[in-house]
Design an enzyme around this catalytic site. Sequence first.
Site, PDB file in Angstrom:
ATOM      1  N   LYS A  47      62.287 -16.195 -24.301  1.00 27.65           N
ATOM      2  CA  LYS A  47      62.427 -17.811 -24.435  1.00 27.65           C
ATOM      3  C   LYS A  47      63.766 -17.722 -25.242  1.00 27.65           C
ATOM      4  O   LYS A  47      64.473 -16.846 -25.789  1.00 27.65           O
ATOM      5  CB  LYS A  47      61.563 -18.451 -25.270  1.00 27.65           C
TER       6      LYS A  47
ATOM      7  N   TYR B  59      55.689 -24.699 -15.828  1.00 27.53           N
ATOM      8  CA  TYR B  59      54.198 -25.169 -16.952  1.00 27.53           C
ATOM      9  C   TYR B  59      53.560 -26.145 -16.668  1.00 27.53           C
ATOM     10  O   TYR B  59      53.036 -26.923 -16.760  1.00 27.53           O
ATOM     11  CB  TYR B  59      55.529 -25.218 -18.092  1.00 27.53           C
TER      12      TYR B  59
ATOM     13  N   ASN C 293      57.911 -19.158 -29.554  1.00 20.78           N
ATOM     14  CA  ASN C 293      57.354 -17.845 -30.282  1.00 20.78           C
ATOM     15  C   ASN C 293      58.021 -17.256 -29.110  1.00 20.78           C
ATOM     16  O   ASN C 293      56.993 -16.063 -28.300  1.00 20.78           O
ATOM     17  CB  ASN C 293      55.608 -18.724 -29.768  1.00 20.78           C
TER      18      ASN C 293
ATOM     19  N   HIS D 252      57.047 -15.257 -23.091  1.00 20.00           N
ATOM     20  CA  HIS D 252      56.058 -15.923 -22.413  1.00 20.00           C
ATOM     21  C   HIS D 252      55.539 -14.628 -21.691  1.00 20.00           C
ATOM     22  O   HIS D 252      56.254 -13.447 -21.477  1.00 20.00           O
ATOM     23  CB  HIS D 252      57.003 -16.948 -21.154  1.00 20.00           C
TER      24      HIS D 252
ATOM     25  N   GLU E 118      53.850 -16.426 -10.726  1.00 19.38           N
ATOM     26  CA  GLU E 118      55.233 -15.647 -11.785  1.00 19.38           C
ATOM     27  C   GLU E 118      56.071 -15.712 -11.045  1.00 19.38           C
ATOM     28  O   GLU E 118      57.847 -16.044 -10.924  1.00 19.38           O
ATOM     29  CB  GLU E 118      54.751 -16.277 -13.275  1.00 19.38           C
TER      30      GLU E 118
END
Length: 138
Positions: free
Chosen positions: A10, A50, A113, A116, A127
């Site tokens: 990320k 998302y 965080n 993913h 995905e």
Amino acid sequence: MSNRTFTIVKPDSVEKGNFGKIITRLEAEGFRVLGVKKVSLGDRQAQAFYAVHRERPFFGDLVRYMTSGPVYVAALEKSNAVPELRKLMGATDPAKAEAGTIRKEFGESIERNAIHGSDSDENAKSEIAFFFAEYELN
Ligand code: IDP
Ligand code: MG
């Protein structure tokens, strides 16, 4: 059980120069990189990726965060890939993630965080297909 999963390193990780460390960790844990590329997500792409979270209160912030800088998307291979990656990532909130997990080591907050990881074989497949053609997976 499929042997493939999908990850995004990320924007917070890329900004801090942690991409190499995270990939090294994934390889050390037995994940093979089938395909990887650096991309900058647009609003529409992040919203589509998302989409399951579109009703959640954090959706707008999540899309802003995921479009705030480049990310690395990668298709990974390992036996039991999906649960193995979820275990290695740790809990969504790095403060609650177990010691030794990627989010504990590299994550800043429940939003920023670090990484993913797909949550099911079905989502891993869609995905991966969102970002890669089959010929890009080696
Ligand atoms: P996961 O990434 O552990 O599967 P999800 O619930 O699928 O967690 O949420 C997707 C992403 O949305 C998280 O990784 C995180 O970046 C962000 N997120 C989840 N919950 C919150 C929250 O309560 N506040 C802000 N961001 C959140
Ligand atoms: Mg999730």
